[in-house]
Design a protein around this motif. Sequence first.
Motif, PDB file in Angstrom:
ATOM      1  N   LYS B 194      20.676  40.916  19.496  1.00  0.00           N
ATOM      2  CA  LYS B 194      19.392  41.629  19.579  1.00  0.00           C
ATOM      3  C   LYS B 194      19.314  42.619  20.722  1.00  0.00           C
ATOM      4  O   LYS B 194      20.000  42.471  21.724  1.00  0.00           O
ATOM      5  CB  LYS B 194      18.276  40.600  19.758  1.00  0.00           C
ATOM      6  CG  LYS B 194      18.183  39.635  18.619  1.00  0.00           C
ATOM      7  CD  LYS B 194      17.488  38.365  19.065  1.00  0.00           C
ATOM      8  CE  LYS B 194      17.840  37.242  18.108  1.00  0.00           C
ATOM      9  NZ  LYS B 194      17.433  35.938  18.635  1.00  0.00           N
ATOM     10  N   TRP B 198      13.492  42.692  22.591  1.00  0.00           N
ATOM     11  CA  TRP B 198      13.068  42.662  21.192  1.00  0.00           C
ATOM     12  C   TRP B 198      11.953  41.639  20.989  1.00  0.00           C
ATOM     13  O   TRP B 198      11.999  40.562  21.560  1.00  0.00           O
ATOM     14  CB  TRP B 198      14.264  42.313  20.291  1.00  0.00           C
ATOM     15  CG  TRP B 198      13.938  42.404  18.835  1.00  0.00           C
ATOM     16  CD1 TRP B 198      13.540  43.508  18.155  1.00  0.00           C
ATOM     17  CD2 TRP B 198      13.991  41.344  17.874  1.00  0.00           C
ATOM     18  NE1 TRP B 198      13.346  43.201  16.831  1.00  0.00           N
ATOM     19  CE2 TRP B 198      13.612  41.872  16.636  1.00  0.00           C
ATOM     20  CE3 TRP B 198      14.327  39.985  17.956  1.00  0.00           C
ATOM     21  CZ2 TRP B 198      13.551  41.104  15.467  1.00  0.00           C
ATOM     22  CZ3 TRP B 198      14.274  39.221  16.802  1.00  0.00           C
ATOM     23  CH2 TRP B 198      13.891  39.781  15.574  1.00  0.00           C
ATOM     24  N   ASP B 318      17.747  40.953  14.767  1.00  0.00           N
ATOM     25  CA  ASP B 318      17.205  42.267  15.089  1.00  0.00           C
ATOM     26  C   ASP B 318      17.868  43.349  14.237  1.00  0.00           C
ATOM     27  O   ASP B 318      18.715  44.100  14.708  1.00  0.00           O
ATOM     28  CB  ASP B 318      17.378  42.544  16.583  1.00  0.00           C
ATOM     29  CG  ASP B 318      16.807  43.907  16.976  1.00  0.00           C
ATOM     30  OD1 ASP B 318      16.162  44.554  16.137  1.00  0.00           O
ATOM     31  OD2 ASP B 318      17.013  44.317  18.135  1.00  0.00           O
ATOM     32  N   SER B 320      17.344  46.358  13.388  1.00  0.00           N
ATOM     33  CA  SER B 320      16.391  47.223  14.086  1.00  0.00           C
ATOM     34  C   SER B 320      15.563  48.132  13.186  1.00  0.00           C
ATOM     35  O   SER B 320      14.363  48.223  13.317  1.00  0.00           O
ATOM     36  CB  SER B 320      17.131  48.064  15.126  1.00  0.00           C
ATOM     37  OG  SER B 320      18.017  47.244  15.844  1.00  0.00           O
TER      38      SER B 320
ATOM     39  N   GLU C 463      18.645  38.989  24.998  1.00  0.00           N
ATOM     40  CA  GLU C 463      17.325  39.553  25.228  1.00  0.00           C
ATOM     41  C   GLU C 463      16.874  39.522  26.678  1.00  0.00           C
ATOM     42  O   GLU C 463      15.935  40.201  27.061  1.00  0.00           O
ATOM     43  CB  GLU C 463      16.291  38.809  24.398  1.00  0.00           C
ATOM     44  CG  GLU C 463      16.134  39.416  23.019  1.00  0.00           C
ATOM     45  CD  GLU C 463      15.265  38.525  22.194  1.00  0.00           C
ATOM     46  OE1 GLU C 463      14.054  38.562  22.396  1.00  0.00           O
ATOM     47  OE2 GLU C 463      15.810  37.782  21.375  1.00  0.00           O
TER      48      GLU C 463
END
Lengths: 476, 476, 476, 112, 112, 112
Positions: B194, B198, B318, B320, C463
Amino acid sequence: MAFTLDTGATAWLLVSASLVLLMTPALAFFYGGMVRARTVLNMMLMSFAALGVGAIVWTLVGYSIAFGDDIAGLFGNPFQFLGLHGEDGQSLLAESGVPFLVAAGFQMTFAIITVALISGAIADRVRFGTWIAFSAIWIVLCYAPMAHMVWGGGLLSADGPFAAIAEPIDFAGGTVVHINAGTAGLVLALIVGKRLGWRKDPMKPHSLPLVMLGAALLWFGWFGFNAGSAGTADSTAGLAWVNTTVATAAAMLGWMITEKIRDKNVTSLGAASGVVAGLVAITPAAGSVSPIGSIVLGAIAGIVCALAVGLKYRLGFDDSLDVVGVHLVGGLVGTVLIGFLATDSGLLYGGGVRQLLVQIVIAVAAVIFSAVVTTIIALLLKALMGWRVSEEDELTGIDVTHHAETGWDLMGGFGSRRAAGSPQSTGASTGSAGSAPYGETMSAHAAAQDPPTDSSSPEDDRESRPAQPATTGEPR
Amino acid sequence: MAFTLDTGATAWLLVSASLVLLMTPALAFFYGGMVRARTVLNMMLMSFAALGVGAIVWTLVGYSIAFGDDIAGLFGNPFQFLGLHGEDGQSLLAESGVPFLVAAGFQMTFAIITVALISGAIADRVRFGTWIAFSAIWIVLCYAPMAHMVWGGGLLSADGPFAAIAEPIDFAGGTVVHINAGTAGLVLALIVGKRLGWRKDPMKPHSLPLVMLGAALLWFGWFGFNAGSAGTADSTAGLAWVNTTVATAAAMLGWMITEKIRDKNVTSLGAASGVVAGLVAITPAAGSVSPIGSIVLGAIAGIVCALAVGLKYRLGFDDSLDVVGVHLVGGLVGTVLIGFLATDSGLLYGGGVRQLLVQIVIAVAAVIFSAVVTTIIALLLKALMGWRVSEEDELTGIDVTHHAETGWDLMGGFGSRRAAGSPQSTGASTGSAGSAPYGETMSAHAAAQDPPTDSSSPEDDRESRPAQPATTGEPR
Amino acid sequence: MAFTLDTGATAWLLVSASLVLLMTPALAFFYGGMVRARTVLNMMLMSFAALGVGAIVWTLVGYSIAFGDDIAGLFGNPFQFLGLHGEDGQSLLAESGVPFLVAAGFQMTFAIITVALISGAIADRVRFGTWIAFSAIWIVLCYAPMAHMVWGGGLLSADGPFAAIAEPIDFAGGTVVHINAGTAGLVLALIVGKRLGWRKDPMKPHSLPLVMLGAALLWFGWFGFNAGSAGTADSTAGLAWVNTTVATAAAMLGWMITEKIRDKNVTSLGAASGVVAGLVAITPAAGSVSPIGSIVLGAIAGIVCALAVGLKYRLGFDDSLDVVGVHLVGGLVGTVLIGFLATDSGLLYGGGVRQLLVQIVIAVAAVIFSAVVTTIIALLLKALMGWRVSEEDELTGIDVTHHAETGWDLMGGFGSRRAAGSPQSTGASTGSAGSAPYGETMSAHAAAQDPPTDSSSPEDDRESRPAQPATTGEPR
Amino acid sequence: MKLVTAIVQPHALSDVADALREYGIAGMTVTQVAGYGRQGGHTEVYRGAEYSIDQIPKSRIEIVLPDESVAEAVDLIVRTARSGRIGDGKVWVTDVVDVVRVRTGERGADAI
Amino acid sequence: MKLVTAIVQPHALSDVADALREYGIAGMTVTQVAGYGRQGGHTEVYRGAEYSIDQIPKSRIEIVLPDESVAEAVDLIVRTARSGRIGDGKVWVTDVVDVVRVRTGERGADAI
Amino acid sequence: MKLVTAIVQPHALSDVADALREYGIAGMTVTQVAGYGRQGGHTEVYRGAEYSIDQIPKSRIEIVLPDESVAEAVDLIVRTARSGRIGDGKVWVTDVVDVVRVRTGERGADAI
Ligand SMILES: Nc1ncnc2c1ncn2[C@@H]1O[C@H](COP(=O)(O)OP(=O)(O)O)[C@@H](O)[C@H]1O
Ligand SMILES: Nc1ncnc2c1ncn2[C@@H]1O[C@H](COP(=O)(O)OP(=O)(O)O)[C@@H](O)[C@H]1O
Ligand SMILES: Nc1ncnc2c1ncn2[C@@H]1O[C@H](COP(=O)(O)OP(=O)(O)O)[C@@H](O)[C@H]1O
């Protein structure tokens, strides 16, 4: 000539003409994104002006000069197709079954884009009126004769003297368009002079997305330029299409690799420039090399142009958006490499040096012709109209000072504006240096109020703002 | 095969190839607008890189693997059309009178856009070099074999084993392009991991106008994709054209309505995404459903994809820019709904379940093949090159840190810049923490001055600023 | 009618349909750039909505009403081609060898762009739902009947009563598209009322590059509109292509010159508007005037429209983006000038006044029909749904208030955001006026923290932010 | 009353705002600015010519506060915005003579 | 300590920054602002209607300084930014109570 | 001299500027800022996930004034910018030690 319509060929040429026409606005975005935000509109308007002027001039005399009956190998009879008056059998594309006006329109778009290309060399600093005059004159005196010499049966064509050595190859405009525009760009950059702050201020592109949009639309439009130059929808068009794509891809990668090695970074400006360099270089060669040859040609063009755009810093001319580094150099690379890579006659394919020789000759001839004619036009205009805007206007930005507009206003409605012509605001814009006394209402300003806007309007008028307890007494 | 040129069909395929090529830059805008301003260039460059690499790889071996003589139902002879060497009678479109290179070029554009699609899943965080390597390898090992299986006479084609049940239908690439790219996007999103921040940071699109431009050009280009896949300009192309339009319209409305009900607002991101969802879903079905069927199919796709893009938050990957939610899901919806809506063989048209069954089988096969191959490639590259940029670079923004550029600079020339390489500025950029004493002129800085810019230049040099009474003694 | 496919004509019409479809997003950019940044999305969505609704409505009944069997000279049998069910021999283009669905799709794009054009008159202030309803109804009740009357064999066609005087000429939609949309825009501007702050705030375009992009794509698309209206790829298409280009060039120059004389500056908004004015004016005339005639027609249109856009200030209606000044006026200019300039029948070519008379009659008829029908629809919708958003929403900007989005965010990730639905943020957005005491940690806020994001995720979860010595204890 | 002006890294802004809100400071005004300082800029390359772009995007926060909260607020900002790398920013404090809330006309501490 | 705030022409910013750096001032914070003043705005024309746009782009520089450097710094800015035309800008000086460097927590003159 | 800093709604800016000009204040400097405060932000929706965007666009006005005009100027701003709704803004006043007009080098009240 008896004319038989081929709807397929005509469809392809109508499309091609439309695609090439799109290239001029595409160039406006490509160039417009590259300049600073305060000159984007002027930059784009230079391309749009080329469109306006070019279409009219081409219709009136341009096409005739390029494709009318040969006069001295230099130009065609300027009155022959006045106003594009002609018969369907009379164009070069008649054999393909393409009507006269479709062919004339297709050629028109080439004249337009060529003059527009030049504008990149003189970004941010020239009078708009001088540019318009230049565009019109240059198409007539430089572009149209060059087109005649190469494609209209003139000196540099298969009917010219050099064809005795080998038939000169310029499939879609390496000489007529790119060497021509690139040379003219160099001349103008020298005559017009540098931008204020050049080499100190990076003058970095204000919108690289806009640059990439321009490059993308140029690529798209170039399919019309190159594959359309086959004159019909056949295998040659297919070859030109594929060559255009792979050479461009290779040039983009070549530019990227050059940057990676030299600067450690791959940039989007480099990618976009590589795209254009590849498109330029494959233009003259698209019909005479193989896909593999195109990859080689494109890669070389990408690398050479990536190096060439640095030249201006060393030689000291402000070719602002690299018309020389990309179009002149790219055009030369493509035109000359044909001598090596043409599958029929190239050196590497056992064709000897004859093709190479001829390619060099036409390239040099194109440079000389363009340089001479452009110099004369540019100096004349310098004397008659002047090229440069004032230094203050250039510093402030030509958009606001010469077009009374700003390209971007993302703050949206921010600030105090009132209708001009009112005493106060006029006073303000000439700058009253006297200090207004505090506490005294400026009467001039009161007089400058807009007349109450349509308070008598019969319909449901919603101009008033939501109720507000303010006591300014000035309805908005 | 004796080959007879059809200029109409060839014109249409030349146009279609050009349109599909435009889709990749269009995707660059669609994706580029969706990311934050500090990564727009990297996002766009991923598509442009796919263009560069894809065109070369396809020319060298891709086309051969896809359309060469069948080997085990999985791929074609990779050496057969090396460098796109082939005769006009040898392509699948020979029967339509379309030359070999036009067909090969048309197919090339599909390979390019497919790999570019994947990039949306891994926005803002991957090394550019790894992406380039991935693009090249993935086209060779994943795209080209899949194209062979479905269109080149392989396992999933009418020549494959499942044709015994019913002839699998993938008109323009529901499996080969969208399920393939969507699955690969999912795999990469999982392997790459990710983005920092996020789910906390909305990471809202920095330019929705750019997103809508991308969507618009994708729609435009998709006419080449779908109607071009008819292989000629006939009624089937017309059907595909109309179906593409109405399914897309219905999907956009479907997405809008879903948003209106769920979120109370219709968004432009939703409209743009709905457009793409509709285009994706109609892709495999464009030649075999009716306009009314397309409306139904489009509306379902719009609604389902609008719901599907939320999945990533629930499942925690993710993806995106929603490659999975739009391309994988949309591709599955389209491929499977053919089983219901095909006017020849669909369940709702009395064709029984056979078509439906086969459609599910090829969809599942495509997912599995793509997942396996992509996983292998991605893990290999993770080990060899690494996927992620450093956390600091990701936080600062990949454009500046990896491409040394910024996408937008609307302040235009704001700030102090000087040529790098000078001692002072280099010192600055490594960060000298020591406090410079006041009142003492930094000598390093003095040494860093540009050499007087061309004061000896012969031509009218206008780089100096307007006369100013300042006494800094430093000419600009 | 026996139908013989012409792949060339079909290729050209497929392309033309695609080009005209692109015009609606192009319009979205043209209009979207002209409004302020805070309403760009709503403006663009109005065009996209027209695309969505228009395609569906046209497929269901629109085409039938326009091209079904004539009923009373006013409209066609609405059920005849329900769902675009028809045979290849049944369309008007059957003679050219163009399949039914290609013709129907081509016509669909005209209906869509026409209704989208109207939106410019009511920018920044209308409910999105009302606009969608209007689009659907207006295509059915106003556009389709008008198309029938002019092109489908109705009252204003060569089969109508006025043909006794002279055959009315509307090559590509001067009446059906431009006079129709322009009149409807005027009606809506009057019924919907003015924007808050109109005439005080310049409401200057927020992105002129976007405006110019729109104008460029409109021009490009218009080749499909005009040259596609020839119905095949022949000399007439070529004539229409050239006329479209030169008239547009002349109109752009005409507008520029008008500005230069009146305002002292040439603007890019003027250039872009001149382009559109020229395209509008040549639309009805593209097939019946000469290139020289087109230059004259374009120049007049550019000048007249440049003057006409000022009218709204004098007459006091807020036709926000000049639908009246450009489309109604430009459409009238083009339609009427045919009476002078048509090479077959125009006054200046010795054809007498009959053509002129008929042209005036059809123009007036179109204005009246459109005004009446639009008024009825608009008043109905005003009563049923309401047109205006609230004043506060209009002031704040319709993008954020009605679409929950902002067009541009170049600051990229700037600011504090959290997932909504949390007590604190909900509290904030309803605005708690009570002052929170210092030094007291707001417990609601603590509760609003996101659940630790996937700390249990098995894969390499990146993250977290780079190590930081901060002691806030709140992992991002 | 005092005005606290803080220059911080843009990506720290969100955390600083959260920390201040938790502490009970509901209002502040933020400007996007360009900072020059010890932290050097980055290099951008155009056409093969490198330029060092000195200015670095920063966020500038302004908070009007009662005198007694200043010390703690500054402390909070400094702690939250700190990464320990050059370029984390500055905070400075100036005196405020008067504050007014536009909506109500309230003055002084009540207006904050 | 003092805070010097200077409004200057955007195209003078680069020279001012250079002059300050030469003088030894390494840090400053710059904001793009819109200035209203004696210098009138320019006229923009939309659809034939003229509007006078009053605000003019300016650059706003903030520098926190030890008291003793203020006079010279102001002087330097004024000299460097001056073109002699209306609109060259203003410089004003305010008192600063405290300064902190976020990275280190240093206070006062050390923090600058 | 004093520095008046006002945070107001962007759509009130034009009225405030007009009111100040009528009153005789010719110069000011305006910055686009983002305000956080009692007035909540709006909600934006991306991909079905809602985000509350806390910051709200505001205009920040700076005016350097002679002491005697401050009270009236503040009053004028407050009256003109007031709509009565949360989020109308703040005005604060700080002391100014010195002012210089760049063009002329004039100092103090003459420089304003
Ligand atoms: N003297 C100063 N006056 C105003 N702002 C300053 C000053 N010095 C630094 N700044 C601001 O603080 C930021 C960080 O300063 P810098 O010197 O780069 O790092 P550090 O504070 O960690 O030593 C700068 O980008 C600038 O915006
Ligand atoms: N009283 C003031 N308060 C704050 N800023 C001011 C003031 N007066 C002028 N300015 C700023 O200084 C700039 C230049 O002022 P101006 O009056 O146009 O020219 P000059 O200072 O040369 O007389 C303005 O654009 C504005 O940004
Ligand atoms: N303590 C503060 N310091 C600086 N600016 C503030 C402060 N409080 C509020 N503001 C500014 O004032 C604006 C309005 O404040 P807000 O609390 O929303 O409404 P109101 O002042 O009407 O109660 C905010 O958006 C912010 O820009």
